[in-house]
Design a protein around this motif. Structure first.
Motif, PDB file in Angstrom:
ATOM      1  N   LEU A  85     -48.343  27.717  53.852  1.00  0.00           N
ATOM      2  CA  LEU A  85     -47.861  28.727  55.077  1.00  0.00           C
ATOM      3  C   LEU A  85     -49.176  29.020  55.968  1.00  0.00           C
ATOM      4  O   LEU A  85     -48.908  28.642  57.291  1.00  0.00           O
ATOM      5  N   SER A  86     -50.314  29.381  55.466  1.00  0.00           N
ATOM      6  CA  SER A  86     -51.334  29.641  56.453  1.00  0.00           C
ATOM      7  C   SER A  86     -51.852  28.259  57.184  1.00  0.00           C
ATOM      8  O   SER A  86     -52.021  28.310  58.360  1.00  0.00           O
ATOM      9  N   VAL A  87     -51.795  27.226  56.598  1.00  0.00           N
ATOM     10  CA  VAL A  87     -52.157  26.034  57.345  1.00  0.00           C
ATOM     11  C   VAL A  87     -51.365  25.577  58.510  1.00  0.00           C
ATOM     12  O   VAL A  87     -51.728  25.230  59.466  1.00  0.00           O
ATOM     13  N   LEU A  88     -50.076  25.778  57.807  1.00  0.00           N
ATOM     14  CA  LEU A  88     -48.816  25.349  58.890  1.00  0.00           C
ATOM     15  C   LEU A  88     -49.171  26.387  60.090  1.00  0.00           C
ATOM     16  O   LEU A  88     -49.198  25.719  61.365  1.00  0.00           O
ATOM     17  N   LEU A  89     -49.371  27.724  59.859  1.00  0.00           N
ATOM     18  CA  LEU A  89     -49.661  28.615  61.099  1.00  0.00           C
ATOM     19  C   LEU A  89     -50.900  28.139  61.874  1.00  0.00           C
ATOM     20  O   LEU A  89     -50.925  28.003  63.108  1.00  0.00           O
ATOM     21  N   GLY A  90     -51.903  27.631  61.137  1.00  0.00           N
ATOM     22  CA  GLY A  90     -53.085  27.285  61.788  1.00  0.00           C
ATOM     23  C   GLY A  90     -52.848  25.859  62.801  1.00  0.00           C
ATOM     24  O   GLY A  90     -53.038  26.031  63.978  1.00  0.00           O
ATOM     25  N   LEU A  91     -51.971  25.127  62.238  1.00  0.00           N
ATOM     26  CA  LEU A  91     -51.727  23.871  62.925  1.00  0.00           C
ATOM     27  C   LEU A  91     -50.702  24.201  64.246  1.00  0.00           C
ATOM     28  O   LEU A  91     -50.989  23.566  65.187  1.00  0.00           O
ATOM     29  N   PHE A  92     -49.873  25.205  63.808  1.00  0.00           N
ATOM     30  CA  PHE A  92     -49.073  25.466  65.076  1.00  0.00           C
ATOM     31  C   PHE A  92     -49.792  26.173  66.224  1.00  0.00           C
ATOM     32  O   PHE A  92     -49.753  25.555  67.214  1.00  0.00           O
ATOM     33  N   ILE A  93     -50.604  27.035  65.580  1.00  0.00           N
ATOM     34  CA  ILE A  93     -51.414  27.763  66.846  1.00  0.00           C
ATOM     35  C   ILE A  93     -52.149  26.894  67.540  1.00  0.00           C
ATOM     36  O   ILE A  93     -52.597  26.617  68.764  1.00  0.00           O
ATOM     37  N   VAL A  94     -52.943  25.921  66.808  1.00  0.00           N
ATOM     38  CA  VAL A  94     -53.917  25.175  67.536  1.00  0.00           C
ATOM     39  C   VAL A  94     -53.434  23.902  68.498  1.00  0.00           C
ATOM     40  O   VAL A  94     -53.702  23.655  69.472  1.00  0.00           O
ATOM     41  N   ASN A  95     -52.006  23.587  68.117  1.00  0.00           N
ATOM     42  CA  ASN A  95     -51.274  22.698  68.847  1.00  0.00           C
ATOM     43  C   ASN A  95     -51.083  23.426  70.223  1.00  0.00           C
ATOM     44  O   ASN A  95     -50.779  22.731  71.287  1.00  0.00           O
ATOM     45  N   PHE A 304     -59.781  20.910  66.387  1.00  0.00           N
ATOM     46  CA  PHE A 304     -60.446  21.285  67.404  1.00  0.00           C
ATOM     47  C   PHE A 304     -61.519  20.084  67.461  1.00  0.00           C
ATOM     48  O   PHE A 304     -62.046  19.675  68.855  1.00  0.00           O
ATOM     49  N   ILE A 305     -62.181  19.847  66.492  1.00  0.00           N
ATOM     50  CA  ILE A 305     -63.032  18.544  66.635  1.00  0.00           C
ATOM     51  C   ILE A 305     -62.421  17.356  67.070  1.00  0.00           C
ATOM     52  O   ILE A 305     -62.929  16.640  68.333  1.00  0.00           O
ATOM     53  N   ALA A 306     -61.056  17.024  66.753  1.00  0.00           N
ATOM     54  CA  ALA A 306     -60.300  16.132  67.313  1.00  0.00           C
ATOM     55  C   ALA A 306     -60.077  16.176  68.914  1.00  0.00           C
ATOM     56  O   ALA A 306     -60.285  15.094  69.540  1.00  0.00           O
ATOM     57  N   TYR A 307     -59.685  17.292  69.309  1.00  0.00           N
ATOM     58  CA  TYR A 307     -59.807  17.558  70.822  1.00  0.00           C
ATOM     59  C   TYR A 307     -60.724  17.196  71.580  1.00  0.00           C
ATOM     60  O   TYR A 307     -61.064  16.767  72.676  1.00  0.00           O
ATOM     61  N   LYS A 312     -56.230  11.973  70.236  1.00  0.00           N
ATOM     62  CA  LYS A 312     -54.799  12.595  69.714  1.00  0.00           C
ATOM     63  C   LYS A 312     -54.547  12.306  68.359  1.00  0.00           C
ATOM     64  O   LYS A 312     -54.138  11.059  68.184  1.00  0.00           O
ATOM     65  N   LEU A 313     -54.052  13.469  67.571  1.00  0.00           N
ATOM     66  CA  LEU A 313     -53.670  12.962  66.341  1.00  0.00           C
ATOM     67  C   LEU A 313     -52.381  12.905  66.227  1.00  0.00           C
ATOM     68  O   LEU A 313     -51.503  13.637  66.884  1.00  0.00           O
ATOM     69  N   THR A 314     -51.946  11.841  65.566  1.00  0.00           N
ATOM     70  CA  THR A 314     -50.598  11.508  65.354  1.00  0.00           C
ATOM     71  C   THR A 314     -49.697  12.763  64.030  1.00  0.00           C
ATOM     72  O   THR A 314     -50.645  13.496  63.546  1.00  0.00           O
ATOM     73  N   PHE A 315     -48.422  12.658  64.179  1.00  0.00           N
ATOM     74  CA  PHE A 315     -47.860  13.687  63.258  1.00  0.00           C
ATOM     75  C   PHE A 315     -48.230  13.545  61.629  1.00  0.00           C
ATOM     76  O   PHE A 315     -48.675  14.246  61.224  1.00  0.00           O
ATOM     77  N   PHE A 316     -48.412  12.084  61.599  1.00  0.00           N
ATOM     78  CA  PHE A 316     -48.583  11.857  60.115  1.00  0.00           C
ATOM     79  C   PHE A 316     -50.430  12.103  59.785  1.00  0.00           C
ATOM     80  O   PHE A 316     -50.654  12.766  58.817  1.00  0.00           O
ATOM     81  N   GLN A 317     -50.993  11.937  61.111  1.00  0.00           N
ATOM     82  CA  GLN A 317     -52.488  12.468  60.685  1.00  0.00           C
ATOM     83  C   GLN A 317     -52.495  13.953  60.287  1.00  0.00           C
ATOM     84  O   GLN A 317     -53.443  14.275  59.735  1.00  0.00           O
ATOM     85  N   GLN A 318     -51.775  14.710  61.320  1.00  0.00           N
ATOM     86  CA  GLN A 318     -51.789  16.227  61.134  1.00  0.00           C
ATOM     87  C   GLN A 318     -51.269  16.517  59.706  1.00  0.00           C
ATOM     88  O   GLN A 318     -51.566  17.392  59.013  1.00  0.00           O
TER      89      GLN A 318
END
Ligand code: ASP
Length: 399
Positions: A85-95, A304-307, A312-318
């Motif tokens: 859950l916390s990783v999903l939250l992190g990915l959501f916010i960073v996106n 952050f490093i990718a940005y 641009k990271l795809t859905f699969f990469q994320q």
């Protein structure tokens, strides 16, 4: 346990004073930094034996394989779910925020990289004495579990072992109480020297990245975990937090879940009244495999490093980042900067340049303190929930 309350308040004051004095008189506080180091050493002194004795005795006290299976499986499933859950939250916010920085790396960090194979091999002890000597927590827990299972098999004959380790466990907890008395002083010098050395300027330079991590940690720690706690136990999260706050405060000051563990166990048993066989099993395990804060940070850092590199990271990469961030947080030891090392695994999964780590090093210690607090808070929420589930089942089976 009035003394714990006094110490909690003093610890909080110590952190504030340390920041003030660390900024105003850095050279003075640095002269006395050894005091903070001694405090840390004392904590570490009890951790390794305590992990072994608490897991081993908890296991024997749970008595049957069935209870053990119930506690073990639930603990692991619970921990993995909240971490995910916390990783999903992190990915959501960073996106949403999409933080990035200009790449001007002067110094390429020489960090140890870690592969999936290292991660798996790291779970098993090769020589248990060596594991003890080098504070390898996961192999020690593994050994305590398998030895405990074997001891359960021999039934009554295991009694001397149980009494011996129980006595050792209790003595270690008494020792811990003594060390806790030193917390305000230890924390003052630990935090003070850190502020004196690092200052706050660096934090400002990476404010967007640091802010994203902090926002994620805050949502997870202040909203999601309290909500989960309330949902499963109907406990008032704020009161529960106040009750155990010494542990996240110490986690913040030491940036180490392992060094905090003796205090985590102490507050769980003495203040939150979690049964010792649950706290003694769930918390040592949690201090090393359950790191919600670390997992969230790893996902945000990788994005952050990718940005910053304009990738641009795809859905699969994320999705790969999601999986590896969960694994990397499980594999990270409960020591300062462990998350930074296992972050290399996340980078490798999507081919991000390792030099990118140079970009985030500057603020890592500060973020480490925050994520460690969330890690420990997550462990304590988990312990409360598992204890509650088992109590409920017990009550049902008695009726
Ligand atoms: N310092 C963290 C802990 O002990 C691990 C990390 O994220 O570096 O929980």
């Amino acid at each position: 346990m009035n003394f714990l309350k006094r110490i909690e308040n003093q610890t909080l004051i110590a952190i504030f004073l340390a920041v003030l004095i660390g900024i105003s008189f850095p050279s003075i506080i640095l002269k006395f930094s050894v005091i903070g180091k001694v405090f840390l050493k004392l904590l570490k002194m009890v951790v390794t034996p305590l992990i072994f004795t608490s897991v081993f005795t908890s296991l024997l006290n749970l008595k049957s394989f069935k209870t053990l299976e119930r506690v073990g499986i639930r603990t692991v499933i619970y921990y993995l779910s909240t971490t995910s859950l916390s990783v999903l939250l992190g990915l959501f916010i960073v996106n949403i925020i999409k933080p990035s920085a200009e790449i001007k790396i002067h110094e390429i960090p020489k960090l140890k990289t870690i592969s999936l194979e290292d991660l798996v091999l790291g779970l098993f002890p090769e020589n248990i004495v060596k594991s003890f000597a080098s504070n390898e927590v996961i192999p020690i827990i593994f050994f305590a579990i398998v030895l405990g299972l074997a001891a359960l098999k021999i039934g009554k004959k295991a009694q001397p072992l149980n009494s011996f380790f129980e006595a050792l466990n209790e003595s270690l907890l008494i020792l811990t109480r003594g060390i806790i008395q030193l917390t305000p002083v230890g924390v003052f010098f630990l935090v003070g020297s850190l502020v004196a050395k690092e200052g706050f300027a660096l934090l400002l330079s990476l404010w967007k990245y640091a802010g994203t991590v902090i926002l994620g940690l805050a949502i997870h720690g202040l909203i999601i975990l309290p909500f989960i706690l309330y949902l499963f136990t109907q406990t008032n999260p704020w009161q529960y937090f106040l009750c155990i706050r010494e542990a996240p405060l110490l986690a913040f000051s030491t940036a180490s879940s392992s060094a905090t563990l003796p205090v985590t166990i102490e507050v769980a048993e003495e203040k939150a009244k979690i049964r010792s066989e649950i706290a003694g099993f769930v918390l040592p395990l949690g201090s090393t495999i359950n790191m919600d804060g670390t997992a969230l940070y790893e996902a945000v850092a990788a994005m952050f490093i990718a940005y910053s590199y304009g990738l641009k990271l795809t859905f699969f990469q994320q999705f790969l980042i999601f999986i590896t961030a969960v694994l990397a947080s499980v594999g990270a030891a409960g020591i300062p900067s462990a998350g930074l090392v296992t972050l290399t695994l996340v980078f490798q999964s999507v081919g991000l340049p390792l030099e990118g780590l140079g970009l985030i090093l500057a603020v890592d210690r500060f973020l480490d303190m925050l994520r460690t607090s969330i890690n420990v808070w997550g462990d304590l929420v988990g312990a409360k929930i598992i204890d509650h589930w088992l109590n409920k089942e017990r009550a049902h089976s008695i009726v």
